[in-house]
Design an enzyme around this catalytic site. Sequence first.
Site, PDB file in Angstrom:
ATOM      1  N   SER A  67     -41.542 111.143 -15.701  1.00  0.00           N
ATOM      2  CA  SER A  67     -40.913 111.771 -16.864  1.00  0.00           C
ATOM      3  C   SER A  67     -41.924 111.928 -17.996  1.00  0.00           C
ATOM      4  CB  SER A  67     -39.725 110.928 -17.348  1.00  0.00           C
ATOM      5  OG  SER A  67     -40.194 109.759 -18.005  1.00  0.00           O
ATOM      6  N   SER A  69     -41.707 110.726 -21.115  1.00  0.00           N
ATOM      7  CA  SER A  69     -41.490 109.796 -22.226  1.00  0.00           C
ATOM      8  C   SER A  69     -42.774 109.216 -22.797  1.00  0.00           C
ATOM      9  CB  SER A  69     -40.573 108.647 -21.790  1.00  0.00           C
ATOM     10  OG  SER A  69     -41.219 107.806 -20.853  1.00  0.00           O
ATOM     11  N   LYS A 124     -43.535 101.988 -20.536  1.00  0.00           N
ATOM     12  CA  LYS A 124     -43.492 102.232 -21.979  1.00  0.00           C
ATOM     13  C   LYS A 124     -44.640 101.457 -22.619  1.00  0.00           C
ATOM     14  CE  LYS A 124     -39.407 104.279 -21.504  1.00  0.00           C
ATOM     15  NZ  LYS A 124     -39.229 105.744 -21.607  1.00  0.00           N
ATOM     16  N   SER A 227     -37.649 109.709 -25.522  1.00  0.00           N
ATOM     17  CA  SER A 227     -37.857 108.487 -24.751  1.00  0.00           C
ATOM     18  C   SER A 227     -36.637 107.576 -24.873  1.00  0.00           C
ATOM     19  CB  SER A 227     -39.113 107.746 -25.242  1.00  0.00           C
ATOM     20  OG  SER A 227     -39.231 106.492 -24.599  1.00  0.00           O
TER      21      SER A 227
END
Length: 262
Positions: A67, A69, A124, A227
């Site tokens: 993704s 994010s 993250k 995100s």
Amino acid sequence: MNFALILFLLSVATGILWAADKYVFRKRRAPDARDPLWVEYGASFFPIIIAVFLLRSFLVEPYKIPSGSMIPTLLVGDFILVNKYTYGIRLPVINKKVVELNSPRRGDVMVFRWPVDPSLDYIKRVVGVPGDKIAYLNKQLTINGVKVATRKVDDFLDKDRLYYTPRFVEQLDTVEHSVLLADEAPPFISQTTQFPYRDRCNYNSEGVVCEVPPGHYFMMGDNRDNSQDSRYWGFVPDENIVGKAFFVWFNFSDLKRIGSFH
């Protein structure tokens, strides 16, 4: 899919076949006899499978970024390597830490098992460590009462959508990295869940303020307005940590991405 468990079961199964052949059945076969199929397609794969299992469990593991994010640091389609021992040595499958080494630091890019569904791995950036007070209000990040230094740089071009997003350089402790802040996105956080220690977070029209509990981490994506992270589903417990991302080793769409992150 729990790939670590699958590798473990394959290692055990092929290991049993390998040991049975080496110590029992090989002695009973004629010296010039051909190996049976269960040896060719079972026991012979044991050294390869156990090597992959140990490498993946204790040293490095490859991941693919699914993704956006973490744009602009990591792009969709990046294949990355994750250091599995930086934050301590853990037993595979059960993920229990047996050797303490380093703790995650602000600015690290970390892979972890998503607290909402531990069968899924997320990636993250570590923004808050245990004991930190994190405020993200009107898109300004503050840690323990100190605003995180940022500076505006050239806008980021999304080549797929031909769309520009304002880009800033942010400094978390000694780590400088880029973040994207979309002008049109509101500052408040919507659609949060009832996560553990939610009473440590205060949501309002400007954003969120959270106190990170012991043994947990506050994670955010670099693509701040695109995100789903700790602002929405809460803190990441230490037992969910997988490892520290450190290298892009391939991207089929852009070979220049190789080695672009460390």
